[in-house]
Write an enzyme that holds these catalytic residues in place. Sequence first.
Site, mmCIF file in Angstrom:
data_model
loop_
_atom_site.group_PDB
_atom_site.id
_atom_site.type_symbol
_atom_site.label_atom_id
_atom_site.label_comp_id
_atom_site.label_asym_id
_atom_site.label_seq_id
_atom_site.Cartn_x
_atom_site.Cartn_y
_atom_site.Cartn_z
ATOM 1 N N CYS A 190 0.820 -1.225 0.000
ATOM 2 C CA CYS A 190 0.000 0.000 0.000
ATOM 3 C C CYS A 190 0.849 1.268 0.000
ATOM 4 O O CYS A 190 0.370 2.338 -0.361
ATOM 5 C CB CYS A 190 -0.935 0.002 1.199
ATOM 6 S SG CYS A 190 -1.914 -1.490 1.268
ATOM 7 N N ASN A 195 -10.054 -0.767 -0.003
ATOM 8 C CA ASN A 195 -8.598 -0.625 0.038
ATOM 9 C C ASN A 195 -8.028 -1.111 -1.294
ATOM 10 O O ASN A 195 -8.077 -2.301 -1.596
ATOM 11 C CB ASN A 195 -8.063 -1.459 1.210
ATOM 12 C CG ASN A 195 -6.559 -1.379 1.353
ATOM 13 O OD1 ASN A 195 -5.865 -0.886 0.472
ATOM 14 N ND2 ASN A 195 -6.055 -1.869 2.479
ATOM 15 N N HIS A 245 -3.712 6.727 3.385
ATOM 16 C CA HIS A 245 -4.046 5.460 2.733
ATOM 17 C C HIS A 245 -5.475 5.073 3.130
ATOM 18 O O HIS A 245 -5.852 5.152 4.301
ATOM 19 C CB HIS A 245 -3.049 4.388 3.177
ATOM 20 C CG HIS A 245 -3.408 3.018 2.729
ATOM 21 N ND1 HIS A 245 -3.822 2.744 1.446
ATOM 22 C CD2 HIS A 245 -3.432 1.826 3.392
ATOM 23 C CE1 HIS A 245 -4.071 1.462 1.342
ATOM 24 N NE2 HIS A 245 -3.848 0.875 2.505
HETATM 25 O O1 UT7 Z 1 -3.686 -1.815 3.596
HETATM 26 C C1 UT7 Z 1 -2.771 -2.397 4.456
HETATM 27 C C2 UT7 Z 1 -3.105 -2.195 5.834
HETATM 28 N N1 UT7 Z 1 -4.290 -2.937 6.181
HETATM 29 C C3 UT7 Z 1 -5.047 -2.489 7.134
HETATM 30 O O2 UT7 Z 1 -4.768 -1.416 7.631
HETATM 31 C C4 UT7 Z 1 -6.187 -3.338 7.605
HETATM 32 C C5 UT7 Z 1 -6.302 -3.199 9.069
HETATM 33 N N2 UT7 Z 1 -7.324 -4.039 9.708
HETATM 34 C C6 UT7 Z 1 -8.629 -3.758 9.678
HETATM 35 O O3 UT7 Z 1 -9.114 -2.908 8.957
HETATM 36 C C7 UT7 Z 1 -9.485 -4.487 10.702
HETATM 37 O O4 UT7 Z 1 -8.649 -5.194 11.559
HETATM 38 C C8 UT7 Z 1 -10.550 -5.449 10.095
HETATM 39 C C9 UT7 Z 1 -11.653 -4.656 9.431
HETATM 40 C C10 UT7 Z 1 -9.899 -6.395 9.115
HETATM 41 C C11 UT7 Z 1 -11.183 -6.268 11.229
HETATM 42 O O5 UT7 Z 1 -11.729 -5.399 12.203
HETATM 43 P P1 UT7 Z 1 -11.378 -5.582 13.747
HETATM 44 O O6 UT7 Z 1 -12.148 -4.565 14.481
HETATM 45 O O7 UT7 Z 1 -9.892 -5.565 13.890
HETATM 46 O O8 UT7 Z 1 -11.988 -7.000 14.069
HETATM 47 P P2 UT7 Z 1 -11.273 -8.340 14.596
HETATM 48 O O9 UT7 Z 1 -10.386 -8.919 13.568
HETATM 49 O O10 UT7 Z 1 -10.691 -8.078 15.954
HETATM 50 O O11 UT7 Z 1 -12.535 -9.273 14.784
HETATM 51 C C12 UT7 Z 1 -13.595 -8.966 15.675
HETATM 52 C C13 UT7 Z 1 -14.728 -9.959 15.469
HETATM 53 C C14 UT7 Z 1 -14.250 -11.411 15.449
HETATM 54 O O12 UT7 Z 1 -15.244 -12.190 16.044
HETATM 55 P P3 UT7 Z 1 -15.089 -12.683 17.574
HETATM 56 O O13 UT7 Z 1 -13.806 -13.438 17.640
HETATM 57 O O14 UT7 Z 1 -15.078 -11.417 18.382
HETATM 58 O O15 UT7 Z 1 -16.306 -13.528 17.772
HETATM 59 C C15 UT7 Z 1 -14.183 -11.726 13.981
HETATM 60 O O16 UT7 Z 1 -14.339 -13.094 13.718
HETATM 61 O O17 UT7 Z 1 -15.347 -9.712 14.192
HETATM 62 C C16 UT7 Z 1 -15.365 -10.935 13.452
HETATM 63 N N3 UT7 Z 1 -15.264 -10.606 12.034
HETATM 64 C C17 UT7 Z 1 -16.336 -10.363 11.264
HETATM 65 N N4 UT7 Z 1 -17.653 -10.360 11.520
HETATM 66 C C18 UT7 Z 1 -18.482 -10.052 10.507
HETATM 67 C C19 UT7 Z 1 -14.136 -10.479 11.290
HETATM 68 N N5 UT7 Z 1 -14.458 -10.150 10.037
HETATM 69 C C20 UT7 Z 1 -15.814 -10.078 9.987
HETATM 70 C C21 UT7 Z 1 -16.734 -9.775 8.964
HETATM 71 N N6 UT7 Z 1 -18.049 -9.771 9.264
HETATM 72 N N7 UT7 Z 1 -16.328 -9.475 7.704
#
Ligand code: UT7
Length: 340
Positions: A119, A290, A260
């Site tokens: 990125c 993204n 970004h």
């Molecule tokens: O471009 C390069 C740089 N990339 C980035 O900057 C990406 C950075 N990361 C993110 O944008 C976020 O971490 C995500 C959007 C990918 C995920 O959001 P988060 O707030 O970090 O969620 P998490 O991974 O901590 O997951 C929280 C919960 C989990 O469930 P439990 O374990 O709490 O039951 C996940 O399984 O959300 C669940 N989850 C979803 N639920 C519904 C993860 N993805 C999804 C989804 N829909 N798509």
Amino acid sequence: MPQKMPVYASFRSIGAYAPEMILTNEQLETMVETSDEWIMKRTGIKERHIAAKDEYTSDMGVKAAQKAIQRANISKDEIDLVLCATVTPDYFNMPSTACIISDKLGIHDVQAFDISAACSGFVYLLSIAKAFIESGVKKNVLIIGAEKFSSIVDYTDRGTCILFGDGAGAAVISATTDKAEAIIDIHASADGSYADFLVTPSPGSVHPASHEAIDEGLHFVKMKGNETFKLAVKTLTKDVIEILKHNHIASEDIKHFIPHQANYRIIKAVGDALGLSKEQVVLTVQKYGNTSAASIPMAINDIYESGRLKKGDLVLLDTFGGGLTWASALLYFGGEDQKY
Ligand code: UT7
């Protein structure tokens, strides 16, 4: 002996392209266990563009580059370096996508190569173009960030498939002696100890193409989402504070802050930490998702085409991506205002 005027690099023009097909959150609801509400709340993304099967990274790069060249008011024959940033090249890894783009644009006998900085790729290219121009080696450098990210996304992995989209952005960076239209400063850095945060394991020398690699889905992007998120907020904020301080510029002097476009929550956290107003922060993540190396130039193009970006505006770019890599840039926009 007359004094030689210093040469600066100027961000002369911008162009971008987003493929026609749109993938909405509602469509993703039918593919993985997710919801529009969750995606909106956690990322701010409403939809993303997806390239057609026979539309490649180079095709998108060409469309963005054609606009950038036209808006720079130069002939393609005046381009003396073509650079492409991508982690989804037409081919792994020969020929470079920059070579293919050059050929499709009819630019021949000119140095062309790709870089891989995920990125951060576009701002990395900006730093390379600046160095080539300020050293007097090149005069008009075409830089392109282009990604067909859908080609490495696993559409059964809800942690990644909701985030990424396809597209391209391009700019012409030209030599100038006018400091009021120059790129002021660029900071670019990396830390490979976080390499496992964002990785496409195969093909490569670690996991060459094989049936096993495909069966294990190693050709898909893998991301430690939450860890990446936390580090992104910290690094993006620190990076911007440093570049502003180094150049004695206050955040209120920035006309456009273009981070970004990975996640609205990251952008908001960085904007708030810097005390930036809503008007200063450019946001396109809701409609493109993204797009990796294409994210920053697509966002610049958005404010250019809507008439918000004017010649001489002070612009701050800030990016973060796989590697891990990060980069920020401060520049006065050196292009002509949008006329139509
Ligand atoms: O471009 C390069 C740089 N990339 C980035 O900057 C990406 C950075 N990361 C993110 O944008 C976020 O971490 C995500 C959007 C990918 C995920 O959001 P988060 O707030 O970090 O969620 P998490 O991974 O901590 O997951 C929280 C919960 C989990 O469930 P439990 O374990 O709490 O039951 C996940 O399984 O959300 C669940 N989850 C979803 N639920 C519904 C993860 N993805 C999804 C989804 N829909 N798509």
